[in-house]
Motif scaffolding. Structure first.
Motif, short mmCIF file in Angstrom:
data_model
loop_
_atom_site.label_atom_id
_atom_site.label_comp_id
_atom_site.label_asym_id
_atom_site.label_seq_id
_atom_site.Cartn_x
_atom_site.Cartn_y
_atom_site.Cartn_z
N VAL A 76 0.86 -1.18 0.00
CA VAL A 76 0.00 0.00 0.00
C VAL A 76 0.89 1.23 0.00
O VAL A 76 1.78 1.35 0.84
N THR A 116 -1.70 -1.24 -4.13
CA THR A 116 -2.81 -0.36 -3.76
C THR A 116 -2.24 1.04 -3.57
O THR A 116 -1.37 1.25 -2.72
N ILE A 138 -3.07 4.96 -2.73
CA ILE A 138 -3.97 5.97 -2.19
C ILE A 138 -3.33 7.31 -2.50
O ILE A 138 -2.25 7.60 -1.99
N PHE A 177 -6.52 3.31 -5.87
CA PHE A 177 -7.55 2.78 -4.97
C PHE A 177 -8.48 3.89 -4.50
O PHE A 177 -9.69 3.69 -4.38
N TYR A 178 -7.90 5.06 -4.21
CA TYR A 178 -8.69 6.14 -3.61
C TYR A 178 -7.93 7.45 -3.77
O TYR A 178 -6.70 7.46 -3.81
N CYS A 185 -9.63 0.06 4.88
CA CYS A 185 -10.35 -0.55 3.77
C CYS A 185 -9.38 -1.18 2.76
O CYS A 185 -9.61 -2.28 2.27
N ALA A 186 -8.28 -0.50 2.48
CA ALA A 186 -7.27 -1.04 1.55
C ALA A 186 -6.66 -2.33 2.09
O ALA A 186 -6.48 -3.30 1.34
N ASN A 225 -9.18 -5.08 1.83
CA ASN A 225 -9.30 -5.46 0.43
C ASN A 225 -8.15 -6.37 0.02
O ASN A 225 -8.35 -7.36 -0.68
N TYR A 268 -16.49 -0.12 5.35
CA TYR A 268 -16.54 0.51 4.04
C TYR A 268 -17.62 1.59 3.98
O TYR A 268 -17.40 2.66 3.45
#
Length: 163
Positions: free
Chosen positions: A58, A85, A87, A107-108, A128-129, A132, A154
């Motif tokens: 991440v 992932t 962000i 992802f976001y 959340c990541a 996931n 979520y």
């Protein structure tokens, strides 16, 4: 747990990659307090190396890192690890650029937390990541990363107000 079965724990490392030292420090403190293993860098080379070596799963990516912008880095990082992932933490980037990196698979996208209450969005999106990742076949050994420890869900994440 069944007799003879052991739960394998894999540490999940978050990477905060941003040119701004204050942002790196603030985000790192926030996520360390939440119980995550965090590394920080202001180097695009270091970020790419960590992703290629699969040290991190991440990345919290700022708008700029070294001489690169997020628009250049997102596709490069995704080529290094398509399961990564990302962000994106960036204030007011132009909408066409956000669309472009969404197509690349971020992802976001979150705004930089301006107030302490804004930090909840970051905690929730990271949680959340991680959850996931735990659900994906390549990352089943992440096994929910102590599911529930970081609070929220979520639905809460999606309703957090962004200022």
């Amino acid at each position: 747990m069944m007799p003879g079965k052991r739960r394998i724990r894999v540490m999940l490392e978050l990477l905060i990659a941003d040119k701004d030292m204050g942002t790196r420090r603030r985000m790192a403190n926030l996520l360390i307090e939440a119980g995550y293993d965090v590394m920080v860098t202001d180097s695009a080379t270091k970020a790419i190396d960590d992703v290629m070596e699969r040290k991190t799963q991440v990345v919290l990516l700022g708008a700029e890192l070294g001489e690169f912008t997020f628009v250049e880095l997102v596709p490069l990082l995704k080529r290094c690890n398509h399961n990564l992932t990302i962000i994106l933490i960036a204030d007011d980037p132009p909408l066409p650029l956000i669309r472009k990196v969404r197509e690349e698979g971020i992802f976001y996208h979150a705004l930089r937390p301006a107030e302490p209450e804004d930090e909840e969005e970051i905690r929730q999106v990271v949680k959340c990541a991680v959850e996931n990742l735990a659900r994906t076949p390549d990352n089943r050994n992440v096994h929910n990363y102590e599911k529930g420890k970081y609070g929220g869900d979520y639905e809460t994440l999606m309703t957090v107000s962004r200022h």
